[in-house]
Design a protein around this motif. Sequence first.
Motif, PDB file in Angstrom:
ATOM      1  N   LYS A 276      -6.936  12.239  -6.451  1.00  0.00           N
ATOM      2  CA  LYS A 276      -7.425  10.908  -6.115  1.00  0.00           C
ATOM      3  C   LYS A 276      -8.769  10.975  -5.384  1.00  0.00           C
ATOM      4  CE  LYS A 276      -2.825   8.819  -5.960  1.00  0.00           C
ATOM      5  NZ  LYS A 276      -3.035   7.877  -7.077  1.00  0.00           N
TER       6      LYS A 276
ATOM      7  N   ASN B 106      -2.965   4.787   0.995  1.00  0.00           N
ATOM      8  CA  ASN B 106      -3.610   3.530   1.382  1.00  0.00           C
ATOM      9  C   ASN B 106      -4.179   2.773   0.183  1.00  0.00           C
ATOM     10  OD1 ASN B 106      -3.948   1.860   3.617  1.00  0.00           O
ATOM     11  ND2 ASN B 106      -6.095   2.429   3.886  1.00  0.00           N
ATOM     12  N   GLU B 107      -3.625   3.034  -1.006  1.00  0.00           N
ATOM     13  CA  GLU B 107      -4.020   2.294  -2.203  1.00  0.00           C
ATOM     14  C   GLU B 107      -3.137   1.060  -2.348  1.00  0.00           C
ATOM     15  OE1 GLU B 107      -5.155   5.382  -5.618  1.00  0.00           O
ATOM     16  OE2 GLU B 107      -3.197   5.804  -4.735  1.00  0.00           O
TER      17      GLU B 107
ATOM     18  N   ILE C 100      -0.890  -1.157  -4.422  1.00  0.00           N
ATOM     19  CA  ILE C 100      -0.069  -1.003  -5.622  1.00  0.00           C
ATOM     20  C   ILE C 100       0.908  -2.181  -5.718  1.00  0.00           C
ATOM     21  CG2 ILE C 100      -0.203   1.520  -5.631  1.00  0.00           C
ATOM     22  CD1 ILE C 100       2.637   1.513  -4.389  1.00  0.00           C
TER      23      ILE C 100
ATOM     24  N   GLU D 178     -10.433   7.614  -6.309  1.00  0.00           N
ATOM     25  CA  GLU D 178      -9.370   6.625  -6.132  1.00  0.00           C
ATOM     26  C   GLU D 178      -9.036   6.445  -4.656  1.00  0.00           C
ATOM     27  OE1 GLU D 178      -6.028   7.613  -8.665  1.00  0.00           O
ATOM     28  OE2 GLU D 178      -7.384   8.452 -10.167  1.00  0.00           O
ATOM     29  N   VAL D 179      -9.337   7.481  -3.859  1.00  0.00           N
ATOM     30  CA  VAL D 179      -9.166   7.423  -2.408  1.00  0.00           C
ATOM     31  C   VAL D 179     -10.531   7.699  -1.783  1.00  0.00           C
ATOM     32  CG1 VAL D 179      -8.094   8.533  -0.415  1.00  0.00           C
ATOM     33  CG2 VAL D 179      -6.756   8.164  -2.482  1.00  0.00           C
TER      34      VAL D 179
ATOM     35  N   GLU E 207     -11.112   9.339   4.043  1.00  0.00           N
ATOM     36  CA  GLU E 207      -9.705   9.639   4.304  1.00  0.00           C
ATOM     37  C   GLU E 207      -9.484  11.144   4.517  1.00  0.00           C
ATOM     38  OE1 GLU E 207      -7.030   7.558   4.615  1.00  0.00           O
ATOM     39  OE2 GLU E 207      -8.437   5.890   4.529  1.00  0.00           O
TER      40      GLU E 207
ATOM     41  N   THR F  49       0.844  -1.197   0.000  1.00  0.00           N
ATOM     42  CA  THR F  49       0.000   0.000   0.000  1.00  0.00           C
ATOM     43  C   THR F  49       0.874   1.239   0.000  1.00  0.00           C
ATOM     44  OG1 THR F  49      -0.144  -0.082   2.419  1.00  0.00           O
ATOM     45  CG2 THR F  49      -1.946  -1.096   1.182  1.00  0.00           C
TER      46      THR F  49
END
Length: 350
Positions: free
Chosen positions: A245, A198-199, A201, A250-251, A255, A194
Amino acid sequence: MSFLISLAVLSALIFFHELGHYFAARAMGVRIEVFSIGFGKKIASFNRWGSEWRLALIPLGGYVRMKGQDDSDPTKKSYDNDSYNVKTPLQKIFILLAGPLANFVLAFFLYFVIALGGPNILSAVIGKVVENSPAHAAALETNDTIRSINGVEITTWEEMAKFIELSDGSLKLEVQRGKEIKQIILTPKITQTTNIFNEVIEKKMIGIGSAGVTHKLNLGISETLSYATKQTIFASTLIFSGLKKLLFGEVPANELGGVISIVKLTSDASEAGWMSVLFFAALISVNLGVLNLLPIPALDGGHIMFNLYEFLFRREVNEAIMIKLTIVGWVILFSLMGLGLYNDINRLIG
């Protein structure tokens, strides 16, 4: 005490932002009617240099009210020589850009001071070794120090991680284990992890974690300037990436943090020492600069957008449209603030 430090840091950053607007407006011959730190009910004020300097009850922002410019009522205009309204679009854009620019300059200065003080940085000392990883297969151990990779000297954990991520093929590591120097060859493999958002990858890794050992960076003048520049650019791009994002989903929206998060993190930083406070203050300063450049009518970026329109098309934005867009801007702004506050409260309860 740490809570008061948090408020002092936030107020100082807002003060510098508004000071940028103040000096730019004065340079363009615009009268500043009110310079306020905070919103809401006035709790203290004095008059100096033709302006009212005000401290307000809610310390969550600030503003300079220029003659002929009032966000709460865009129809209030003045066409006197010392009014904002009689200035050219480029002069107005200069005034509007000066606030965010002051935040970037302040962040650069703070990073410069941090560099002079010798910032702590993670050393390339191994903590955890992941089972069934390239590092585990190559018999790397906890507390091993990676001194070089393929003959290139490694001084920080960041250098090591970047070298591994961009590597091609096998790597030859020079490792210090106690007083012994070992030569170890291994091949990184693509692994899921991550990132700071917090993605999930994928990137090349060898399966090690940091031991948390740090050392001070001793920088010369040119290196200090380079450090301050790189940190300011990195913080700016990080915030732009985070906003993009969030915008594209994407997020997750949960968050997003609000003022409680800022106060708490600054408070935590104050307990870790003055260097941590300066570092976090620099990050918030960049954050303020970037956020104020967003093309939302209630922010500097929105006003810049209106003035660019006037500059390109040689006419002002229709007053009715400007009022509607300003209302929409305030709705967006308060919605974002409300979402940040909601997330903050959820984190506290959690």
